[in-house]
Design an enzyme around this catalytic site. Sequence first.
Site, PDB file in Angstrom:
ATOM      1  N   CYS A 173       5.741   0.073   7.328  1.00 21.81           N
ATOM      2  CA  CYS A 173       5.397   1.233   6.509  1.00 21.81           C
ATOM      3  C   CYS A 173       6.583   1.596   5.636  1.00 21.81           C
ATOM      4  O   CYS A 173       7.727   1.601   6.120  1.00 21.81           O
ATOM      5  CB  CYS A 173       5.013   2.403   7.416  1.00 21.81           C
ATOM      6  SG  CYS A 173       4.560   3.893   6.539  1.00 21.81           S
ATOM      7  N   LEU A 174       6.318   1.911   4.374  1.00 14.78           N
ATOM      8  CA  LEU A 174       7.405   2.286   3.469  1.00 14.78           C
ATOM      9  C   LEU A 174       8.080   3.592   3.898  1.00 14.78           C
ATOM     10  O   LEU A 174       9.228   3.834   3.548  1.00 14.78           O
ATOM     11  CB  LEU A 174       6.876   2.398   2.030  1.00 14.78           C
ATOM     12  CG  LEU A 174       6.356   1.089   1.439  1.00 14.78           C
ATOM     13  CD1 LEU A 174       5.769   1.322   0.045  1.00 14.78           C
ATOM     14  CD2 LEU A 174       7.450   0.030   1.390  1.00 14.78           C
ATOM     15  N   GLN A 185       2.921  10.080   1.115  1.00 11.81           N
ATOM     16  CA  GLN A 185       4.210   9.399   1.285  1.00 11.81           C
ATOM     17  C   GLN A 185       5.195   9.721   0.164  1.00 11.81           C
ATOM     18  O   GLN A 185       6.387   9.486   0.310  1.00 11.81           O
ATOM     19  CB  GLN A 185       4.016   7.882   1.365  1.00 11.81           C
ATOM     20  CG  GLN A 185       3.325   7.429   2.636  1.00 11.81           C
ATOM     21  CD  GLN A 185       3.189   5.928   2.649  1.00 11.81           C
ATOM     22  OE1 GLN A 185       2.207   5.382   2.158  1.00 11.81           O
ATOM     23  NE2 GLN A 185       4.183   5.256   3.203  1.00 11.81           N
ATOM     24  N   HIS A 231      -4.665   1.537   7.212  1.00 11.52           N
ATOM     25  CA  HIS A 231      -3.319   2.107   7.351  1.00 11.52           C
ATOM     26  C   HIS A 231      -3.126   3.236   6.332  1.00 11.52           C
ATOM     27  O   HIS A 231      -2.634   4.316   6.671  1.00 11.52           O
ATOM     28  CB  HIS A 231      -2.296   0.981   7.148  1.00 11.52           C
ATOM     29  CG  HIS A 231      -0.864   1.395   7.166  1.00 11.52           C
ATOM     30  ND1 HIS A 231       0.002   1.002   8.157  1.00 11.52           N
ATOM     31  CD2 HIS A 231      -0.133   2.155   6.302  1.00 11.52           C
ATOM     32  CE1 HIS A 231       1.210   1.513   7.890  1.00 11.52           C
ATOM     33  NE2 HIS A 231       1.147   2.206   6.777  1.00 11.52           N
ATOM     34  N   GLU A 232      -3.528   2.986   5.075  1.00 13.25           N
ATOM     35  CA  GLU A 232      -3.332   4.000   4.026  1.00 13.25           C
ATOM     36  C   GLU A 232      -4.256   5.200   4.210  1.00 13.25           C
ATOM     37  O   GLU A 232      -3.840   6.339   4.001  1.00 13.25           O
ATOM     38  CB  GLU A 232      -3.507   3.375   2.636  1.00 13.25           C
ATOM     39  CG  GLU A 232      -2.514   2.268   2.313  1.00 13.25           C
ATOM     40  CD  GLU A 232      -1.058   2.616   2.593  1.00 13.25           C
ATOM     41  OE1 GLU A 232      -0.665   3.795   2.466  1.00 13.25           O
ATOM     42  OE2 GLU A 232      -0.299   1.698   2.956  1.00 13.25           O
ATOM     43  N   GLY A 282       0.837  -1.195   0.000  1.00 17.41           N
ATOM     44  CA  GLY A 282       0.000   0.000   0.000  1.00 17.41           C
ATOM     45  C   GLY A 282       0.869   1.242   0.000  1.00 17.41           C
ATOM     46  O   GLY A 282       2.018   1.211   0.440  1.00 17.41           O
ATOM     47  N   HIS A 305      -2.825   7.523   6.637  1.00 16.80           N
ATOM     48  CA  HIS A 305      -1.819   8.424   6.047  1.00 16.80           C
ATOM     49  C   HIS A 305      -2.470   9.704   5.522  1.00 16.80           C
ATOM     50  O   HIS A 305      -1.898  10.785   5.630  1.00 16.80           O
ATOM     51  CB  HIS A 305      -1.073   7.741   4.891  1.00 16.80           C
ATOM     52  CG  HIS A 305       0.113   6.946   5.315  1.00 16.80           C
ATOM     53  ND1 HIS A 305       1.209   7.508   5.922  1.00 16.80           N
ATOM     54  CD2 HIS A 305       0.387   5.628   5.187  1.00 16.80           C
ATOM     55  CE1 HIS A 305       2.107   6.560   6.160  1.00 16.80           C
ATOM     56  NE2 HIS A 305       1.622   5.411   5.725  1.00 16.80           N
TER      57      HIS A 305
END
Length: 174
Positions: free
Chosen positions: A94-95, A50, A136-137, A45, A140
């Site tokens: 997380c990226l 991000q 989660h996304e 994701g 963000h």
Amino acid sequence: MKRPILIHPDPRLKKVAPPVPDLSDDLRALADDMLETMYAAPGIGLAAPQIGVDARVIVLDCVKGEGEAPRPVAMFNPEIVAKSDMLNVYEEGCLSIPDQYADVERPAEVTVRWIDRDGKERQEDFDGLWATCVQHEIDHLNGVLFIDYLKPLKRQLITRKMVKLKKDRAREKA
């Protein structure tokens, strides 16, 4: 086009992203770039903030099975319209917080409404990894990171590691 992913702490990751007004070719291209960036990372994701884009856009693909066809999903202005009372705990990463993982408790099932890349309103129920990922996304988009669910000491420890990582990367580039 693959884009650089912001690393925490970065003030852009803590902002609430505004809704996208209309679907445009630029937004569809952004979603394509986000999918390419997410797959290359590799991740399941990615949210527009991000990669430094201030817009309510997320992409995800939680298909993990060997030989299963990918299922890339791009969501514009996603919103959770229903949540289950039942909770699930997943070890999240997380990226924007590389190589750091922690258990996070979230609703086990969610219903999400969004605009798809064709401009059509969609609504779908998600469970398991998909439910965790979409929550989660969407977090963000609201300036919330998975570490915000952790106890302060653990959150500070991870943040210090990310500050060091950013310094090390800056030194490598210099």
